[in-house]
Design a protein around this motif. Structure first.
Motif, PDB file in Angstrom:
ATOM      1  N   GLU A   1      -0.576   4.345   2.215  1.00 32.45           N
ATOM      2  CA  GLU A   1      -0.710   4.364   3.695  1.00 32.45           C
ATOM      3  C   GLU A   1      -0.563   3.109   3.192  1.00 32.45           C
ATOM      4  N   THR A   2      -0.318   2.386   4.522  1.00 37.16           N
ATOM      5  CA  THR A   2       0.079   0.980   4.904  1.00 37.16           C
ATOM      6  C   THR A   2      -0.789   0.638   6.150  1.00 37.16           C
ATOM      7  N   SER A   3      -1.188   1.288   7.302  1.00 37.62           N
ATOM      8  CA  SER A   3      -1.666   1.157   8.468  1.00 37.62           C
ATOM      9  C   SER A   3      -2.707   0.419   8.140  1.00 37.62           C
ATOM     10  N   THR A   4      -4.222   0.454   7.346  1.00 40.10           N
ATOM     11  CA  THR A   4      -4.741  -0.213   7.596  1.00 40.10           C
ATOM     12  C   THR A   4      -5.092  -1.015   6.902  1.00 40.10           C
ATOM     13  N   GLY A   5      -4.809  -1.162   5.886  1.00 43.87           N
ATOM     14  CA  GLY A   5      -5.014  -1.940   4.476  1.00 43.87           C
ATOM     15  C   GLY A   5      -4.315  -1.060   3.328  1.00 43.87           C
ATOM     16  N   PRO A   6      -3.667  -1.634   2.733  1.00 46.48           N
ATOM     17  CA  PRO A   6      -3.305  -0.321   1.312  1.00 46.48           C
ATOM     18  C   PRO A   6      -4.261   0.491   1.004  1.00 46.48           C
ATOM     19  N   TRP A   7      -4.050   2.258   0.938  1.00 49.04           N
ATOM     20  CA  TRP A   7      -4.480   2.581  -0.089  1.00 49.04           C
ATOM     21  C   TRP A   7      -3.292   3.695  -0.844  1.00 49.04           C
ATOM     22  N   PHE A   8      -4.600   4.227  -1.976  1.00 50.10           N
ATOM     23  CA  PHE A   8      -3.839   5.662  -1.426  1.00 50.10           C
ATOM     24  C   PHE A   8      -4.942   6.978  -2.470  1.00 50.10           C
ATOM     25  N   LYS A   9      -4.389   7.622  -2.381  1.00 46.37           N
ATOM     26  CA  LYS A   9      -5.203   9.203  -3.069  1.00 46.37           C
ATOM     27  C   LYS A   9      -5.074   9.339  -4.364  1.00 46.37           C
ATOM     28  N   PHE A  10      -5.691   9.760  -5.334  1.00 45.83           N
ATOM     29  CA  PHE A  10      -4.838  10.165  -6.564  1.00 45.83           C
ATOM     30  C   PHE A  10      -5.565  10.647  -7.560  1.00 45.83           C
ATOM     31  N   ASN A  11      -5.623  12.041  -7.642  1.00 49.33           N
ATOM     32  CA  ASN A  11      -6.388  13.007  -8.418  1.00 49.33           C
ATOM     33  C   ASN A  11      -8.465  12.730  -7.522  1.00 49.33           C
ATOM     34  N   GLY A  12      -7.462  13.299  -6.273  1.00 51.55           N
ATOM     35  CA  GLY A  12      -8.827  13.114  -5.362  1.00 51.55           C
ATOM     36  C   GLY A  12      -9.435  11.955  -5.169  1.00 51.55           C
ATOM     37  N   VAL A  13      -9.286  10.772  -5.257  1.00 49.93           N
ATOM     38  CA  VAL A  13      -9.935   9.547  -4.990  1.00 49.93           C
ATOM     39  C   VAL A  13      -9.738   8.782  -4.553  1.00 49.93           C
ATOM     40  N   ASP A  14      -9.878   8.083  -3.230  1.00 51.39           N
ATOM     41  CA  ASP A  14      -9.173   7.104  -3.184  1.00 51.39           C
ATOM     42  C   ASP A  14      -9.010   5.231  -3.314  1.00 51.39           C
ATOM     43  N   TYR A  15      -8.404   5.036  -3.445  1.00 54.23           N
ATOM     44  CA  TYR A  15      -8.259   3.358  -3.929  1.00 54.23           C
ATOM     45  C   TYR A  15      -7.390   2.843  -3.209  1.00 54.23           C
ATOM     46  N   GLU A  16      -7.794   1.741  -3.342  1.00 56.56           N
ATOM     47  CA  GLU A  16      -7.482  -0.198  -2.022  1.00 56.56           C
ATOM     48  C   GLU A  16      -6.339  -0.834  -2.989  1.00 56.56           C
ATOM     49  N   ILE A  17      -5.863  -1.234  -2.651  1.00 51.46           N
ATOM     50  CA  ILE A  17      -4.869  -1.913  -3.862  1.00 51.46           C
ATOM     51  C   ILE A  17      -4.601  -3.384  -3.093  1.00 51.46           C
ATOM     52  N   ASP A  18      -4.544  -4.283  -3.131  1.00 50.83           N
ATOM     53  CA  ASP A  18      -3.916  -5.846  -2.472  1.00 50.83           C
ATOM     54  C   ASP A  18      -1.861  -5.012  -2.371  1.00 50.83           C
ATOM     55  N   ASP A  19      -1.741  -6.189  -1.015  1.00 47.77           N
ATOM     56  CA  ASP A  19      -0.517  -6.233  -0.613  1.00 47.77           C
ATOM     57  C   ASP A  19       0.888  -6.451  -1.897  1.00 47.77           C
ATOM     58  N   GLU A  20       0.289  -6.791  -2.672  1.00 51.01           N
ATOM     59  CA  GLU A  20       0.947  -7.728  -3.121  1.00 51.01           C
ATOM     60  C   GLU A  20       1.534  -6.217  -4.510  1.00 51.01           C
ATOM     61  N   TYR A  21       0.245  -5.252  -4.828  1.00 48.19           N
ATOM     62  CA  TYR A  21       0.636  -4.429  -5.480  1.00 48.19           C
ATOM     63  C   TYR A  21       1.084  -3.100  -5.487  1.00 48.19           C
ATOM     64  N   VAL A  22       1.671  -3.117  -3.799  1.00 49.75           N
ATOM     65  CA  VAL A  22       2.322  -2.046  -2.998  1.00 49.75           C
ATOM     66  C   VAL A  22       3.551  -1.713  -3.790  1.00 49.75           C
ATOM     67  N   SER A  23       4.200  -2.584  -3.803  1.00 55.01           N
ATOM     68  CA  SER A  23       5.707  -2.278  -4.578  1.00 55.01           C
ATOM     69  C   SER A  23       5.730  -1.862  -6.012  1.00 55.01           C
ATOM     70  N   VAL A  24       4.647  -2.458  -6.637  1.00 55.91           N
ATOM     71  CA  VAL A  24       4.281  -1.814  -8.268  1.00 55.91           C
ATOM     72  C   VAL A  24       3.957  -0.476  -7.978  1.00 55.91           C
ATOM     73  N   VAL A  25       3.169   0.796  -7.596  1.00 50.61           N
ATOM     74  CA  VAL A  25       2.553   1.594  -6.703  1.00 50.61           C
ATOM     75  C   VAL A  25       3.926   2.101  -6.996  1.00 50.61           C
ATOM     76  N   ARG A  26       5.242   1.743  -5.693  1.00 56.97           N
ATOM     77  CA  ARG A  26       5.828   2.704  -5.204  1.00 56.97           C
ATOM     78  C   ARG A  26       7.041   2.268  -6.262  1.00 56.97           C
ATOM     79  N   ALA A  27       7.432   1.542  -7.219  1.00 56.63           N
ATOM     80  CA  ALA A  27       8.642   1.434  -7.875  1.00 56.63           C
ATOM     81  C   ALA A  27       8.028   2.633  -9.834  1.00 56.63           C
ATOM     82  N   ALA A  28       6.629   2.690  -9.121  1.00 52.18           N
ATOM     83  CA  ALA A  28       5.754   3.210 -10.430  1.00 52.18           C
ATOM     84  C   ALA A  28       6.678   5.635 -10.178  1.00 52.18           C
ATOM     85  N   ASP A  29       6.050   5.309  -8.643  1.00 53.54           N
ATOM     86  CA  ASP A  29       6.329   6.044  -7.908  1.00 53.54           C
ATOM     87  C   ASP A  29       8.644   6.924  -8.234  1.00 53.54           C
ATOM     88  N   ALA A  30       8.721   5.805  -7.580  1.00 56.46           N
ATOM     89  CA  ALA A  30      10.290   5.789  -8.062  1.00 56.46           C
ATOM     90  C   ALA A  30      10.654   6.463  -8.931  1.00 56.46           C
TER      91      ALA A  30
END
Length: 121
Positions: free
Chosen positions: A76-105
């Motif tokens: 989710e990038t609307s308020t700053g990059p974050w995601f939920k994984f196994n019920g825990v919310d994590y924040e990441i720096d903008d530069e790592y959004v593409s890393v998460v998306r590549a892994a998911d792809a």
């Protein structure tokens, strides 16, 4: 800044030596005073390692490991990059959004492959 080769080397020490490290990125647990974590994505698993309080650059122990057939995001990038994984919310720096998306792809791509009609050949 990308995860350094020294940090990657320390992360590999916590992983199965027969596995291949594909993606690594740091994250912070939202609303927590705990140390940061590293996500290490391999062919077999997604491993989360905690860092120390004094340094965010050194993995200290494995918090959890899940099978690789699971997506990490969406991010989710609307308020700053974050995601939920196994019920825990994590924040990441903008530069790592593409890393998460590549892994998911990779997960989506592998799931879209048709089953081998002649696996015994």
């Amino acid at each position: 800044m990308p995860v350094s080769s020294g940090v990657r080397k320390r992360i590999r020490e916590f992983l199965d030596p027969d596995d291949e490290l594909q993606y690594v990125f740091p994250a912070d647990i939202v609303g927590s005073t705990n140390p940061s974590v590293f996500f290490a994505v391999t062919r077999k698993s997604i491993t989360i390692m905690t860092t120390g309080y004094l340094s965010r650059k050194s993995p200290k122990s494995v918090v959890s490991a899940t099978p690789r057939n699971q997506r990490i995001g969406p991010v989710e990038t609307s308020t700053g990059p974050w995601f939920k994984f196994n019920g825990v919310d994590y924040e990441i720096d903008d530069e790592y959004v593409s890393v998460v998306r590549a892994a998911d792809a990779e997960i989506r791509r592998d799931a879209a492959k048709p089953e081998d009609p002649l696996p015994d050949l």
